[in-house]
Scaffold this motif. Structure first.
Motif, PDB file in Angstrom:
ATOM      1  N   ASP A  69       0.708  -1.127  -0.241  1.00 24.99           N
ATOM      2  CA  ASP A  69      -0.030  -0.119  -0.101  1.00 24.99           C
ATOM      3  C   ASP A  69       0.851   1.379  -0.114  1.00 24.99           C
ATOM      4  OD1 ASP A  69      -2.413  -1.441   0.171  1.00 24.99           O
ATOM      5  OD2 ASP A  69      -2.262  -1.747   2.074  1.00 24.99           O
ATOM      6  N   VAL A  70       1.949   1.259  -0.670  1.00 27.25           N
ATOM      7  CA  VAL A  70       2.934   2.211  -0.795  1.00 27.25           C
ATOM      8  C   VAL A  70       3.046   2.550  -2.393  1.00 27.25           C
ATOM      9  CG1 VAL A  70       5.147   3.073  -0.489  1.00 27.25           C
ATOM     10  CG2 VAL A  70       3.937   1.994   1.463  1.00 27.25           C
ATOM     11  N   SER A  71       2.760   4.010  -2.699  1.00 27.25           N
ATOM     12  CA  SER A  71       3.148   4.328  -3.926  1.00 27.25           C
ATOM     13  C   SER A  71       3.433   5.857  -3.954  1.00 27.25           C
ATOM     14  CB  SER A  71       2.160   3.792  -5.030  1.00 27.25           C
ATOM     15  OG  SER A  71       0.727   4.897  -4.784  1.00 27.25           O
ATOM     16  N   PHE A  72       4.523   6.086  -5.002  1.00 33.17           N
ATOM     17  CA  PHE A  72       4.581   7.602  -5.095  1.00 33.17           C
ATOM     18  C   PHE A  72       5.395   7.852  -6.282  1.00 33.17           C
ATOM     19  CE2 PHE A  72       8.095   5.097  -2.781  1.00 33.17           C
ATOM     20  CZ  PHE A  72       9.179   5.853  -3.637  1.00 33.17           C
ATOM     21  N   PHE A  73       5.470   9.244  -6.740  1.00 33.88           N
ATOM     22  CA  PHE A  73       6.113   9.542  -8.019  1.00 33.88           C
ATOM     23  C   PHE A  73       7.538  10.283  -7.420  1.00 33.88           C
ATOM     24  CE2 PHE A  73       1.893   9.387  -9.691  1.00 33.88           C
ATOM     25  CZ  PHE A  73       2.025   9.125 -10.919  1.00 33.88           C
ATOM     26  N   SER A  74       8.444  10.055  -8.280  1.00 34.01           N
ATOM     27  CA  SER A  74       9.876  10.531  -8.353  1.00 34.01           C
ATOM     28  C   SER A  74      10.068  11.534  -9.368  1.00 34.01           C
ATOM     29  CB  SER A  74      10.801   9.268  -8.405  1.00 34.01           C
ATOM     30  OG  SER A  74      12.301   9.679  -8.108  1.00 34.01           O
ATOM     31  N   LEU A  75      10.390  12.757  -8.856  1.00 32.67           N
ATOM     32  CA  LEU A  75      10.605  13.828  -9.850  1.00 32.67           C
ATOM     33  C   LEU A  75      11.979  14.374  -9.730  1.00 32.67           C
ATOM     34  CD1 LEU A  75       7.268  13.841  -8.627  1.00 32.67           C
ATOM     35  CD2 LEU A  75       7.400  15.774 -10.384  1.00 32.67           C
ATOM     36  N   LEU A  76      12.551  15.094 -10.666  1.00 38.47           N
ATOM     37  CA  LEU A  76      13.691  15.759 -10.671  1.00 38.47           C
ATOM     38  C   LEU A  76      13.815  16.841  -9.767  1.00 38.47           C
ATOM     39  CD1 LEU A  76      16.536  16.471 -12.189  1.00 38.47           C
ATOM     40  CD2 LEU A  76      15.167  17.934 -13.550  1.00 38.47           C
ATOM     41  N   ASN A  79       6.229  24.342  -8.735  1.00 36.50           N
ATOM     42  CA  ASN A  79       7.832  24.382  -9.132  1.00 36.50           C
ATOM     43  C   ASN A  79       8.217  23.214  -9.274  1.00 36.50           C
ATOM     44  OD1 ASN A  79       7.859  27.228  -8.895  1.00 36.50           O
ATOM     45  ND2 ASN A  79       8.498  27.093  -6.881  1.00 36.50           N
ATOM     46  N   THR A  80       7.685  21.873  -8.515  1.00 35.25           N
ATOM     47  CA  THR A  80       8.115  20.623  -8.846  1.00 35.25           C
ATOM     48  C   THR A  80       7.505  20.019 -10.113  1.00 35.25           C
ATOM     49  OG1 THR A  80       8.424  20.409  -6.615  1.00 35.25           O
ATOM     50  CG2 THR A  80       8.236  18.588  -7.901  1.00 35.25           C
ATOM     51  N   VAL A  81       6.058  20.304 -10.249  1.00 30.36           N
ATOM     52  CA  VAL A  81       5.399  19.447 -11.310  1.00 30.36           C
ATOM     53  C   VAL A  81       5.230  20.183 -12.648  1.00 30.36           C
ATOM     54  CG1 VAL A  81       3.476  18.189 -11.840  1.00 30.36           C
ATOM     55  CG2 VAL A  81       4.504  18.034  -9.556  1.00 30.36           C
TER      56      VAL A  81
END
Length: 366
Positions: A131-138, A276-278
């Protein structure tokens, strides 16, 4: 001292990639490197023999020394020799190559599974059964990208959320994509697999020592192809257990926050971070965009128009511009509410709207 240390790190990285492939940190990566070196020296030996015979023949049997060419045709003995010798060499090469390939494709009996999904231009990691998910961004600062600050040794190789895995465990990666073809590549782990929409590729790794290992998308996937790095953090089992527990708690808190009410200042500040991140990579930090593909947020008919249309655009993407992705599944209700609030009030838009997470949740349900 810090500047000298950073410079030495950069020099080591350049030296590491200067003349050869990286040896890596896993058993498979070291086997691949060993196979690569063995075949290289086999090829060097073959080249020395073949070119040595060729140059000796040209020098020793040149016309100026009175040599005359032999007159023969279709020598059966010669045909057999230059067929059998290469065949034997290929068989000798094939034995270690086949053994290594079997290791690379042996994804059975994994201790854990992680689904990796490529997006333009980020990675999503989902730990199956956790039950863990996430996005990884620059996470490289925009100032470095625009040459306003000195670049650090990990320029364009930094992310806000690394992929965390335990050491001494067989981790299976199930790799796919949401939009176009990407490629998940971490040289130190000897893992490189295409991420193809509608198709699932499998790879695996087992890291022996804790460390941070970096990679990149290796398939040209669009405008920001060079801005979707990969960071894998291998940690001891107890540290991994603590991390996964914290991620579960964080996910539960995010779900609970969807029913909370936030002030305008809280949403605006959070929305600026999310933007600023996305969003800034396409729409620019000043909100002026890169028309026509990436329209401006400043004075935008969407950001200054009906609220429902703005929320629909952010949640479901654009029906006419494929460059505008759907963020309904990529961001939490809190992040979505915050970034819409920010866009409607930043860059001189000043619409005065405050969007709460519950508003986003209702929009999703509709």
């Amino acid at each position: 001292m810090a500047a000298v240390s950073m410079q030495s790190m950069a020099e080591k990285e350049v030296e590491r990639w200067g003349l050869n492939m990286t040896e890596g940190v896993t058993t498979v990566s070291r086997d691949i490197f060993g196979l690569h070196m063995n075949i290289l020296w086999w090829c060097v030996g073959i080249g020395v023999v073949v070119f040595g015979v060729m140059f000796y023949t040209m020098l020793a049997h040149r016309k100026s020394k009175g040599a005359k060419a032999e007159n023969f045709h279709e020598s059966t003995t010669l045909e057999i020799i230059w067929t059998v010798i290469p065949f034997v060499i290929l068989i000798i090469m094939a034995i270690p190559a086949t053994t290594t390939l079997k290791q690379i494709y042996d994804t059975e009996e994994a201790d854990m599974d992680i689904v990796i999904t490529g997006y333009q231009w980020k990675w999503k990691y989902e730990y199956l059964g956790q039950d863990v998910s996430f996005f990884s961004l620059l996470s490289t600062p925009i100032e470095e990208i625009q040459n306003l600050k000195e670049k650090n040794p990990n320029y364009l190789l930094e992310v806000d959320e690394p992929l965390v895995i335990p050491i001494n465990k067989k981790v299976r990666f199930l790799i796919t994509a949401n939009d176009v073809i990407h490629s998940w590549w971490v040289p130190d782990l000897a893992v490189k697999k295409d991420a193809i929409p509608g198709f699932m590729n499998a790879a695996w790794t087992r890291v022996d020592e804790p460390g941070i290992y970096r990679g990149q998308c290796a398939e040209l996937c669009g405008k920001d192809h060079g801005f979707m790095p990969i960071v894998v953090k291998a940690v001891p089992q107890d540290e991994y257990d603590q991390w996964i527990s914290e991620r579960r708690e964080m996910a539960a808190k995010l779900k609970a926050m969807a029913n909370q009410t936030f002030s305008f200042d809280e949403l605006y500040s959070k929305g600026e971070q999310v933007y600023n991140t996305v969003c800034a990579a396409c729409h620019q930090a000043n909100g002026e965009g890169i028309p026509p593909t990436f329209p401006a947020i400043k004075g935008s008919p969407v950001a200054t128009g009906p609220l429902a249309g703005h929320m629909d655009m952010v949640i479901n993407g654009s029906r006419t511009n494929p460059a505008m992705a759907a963020f309904g599944d990529q961001l939490s209700e809190v992040d979505l509410a915050a970034v819409v609030t920010f866009q409607r009030n930043a860059f001189g838009n000043n619409m005065g709207d405050t969007i709460q997470p519950i508003d986003v949740l209702k929009a999703k349900q509709q």
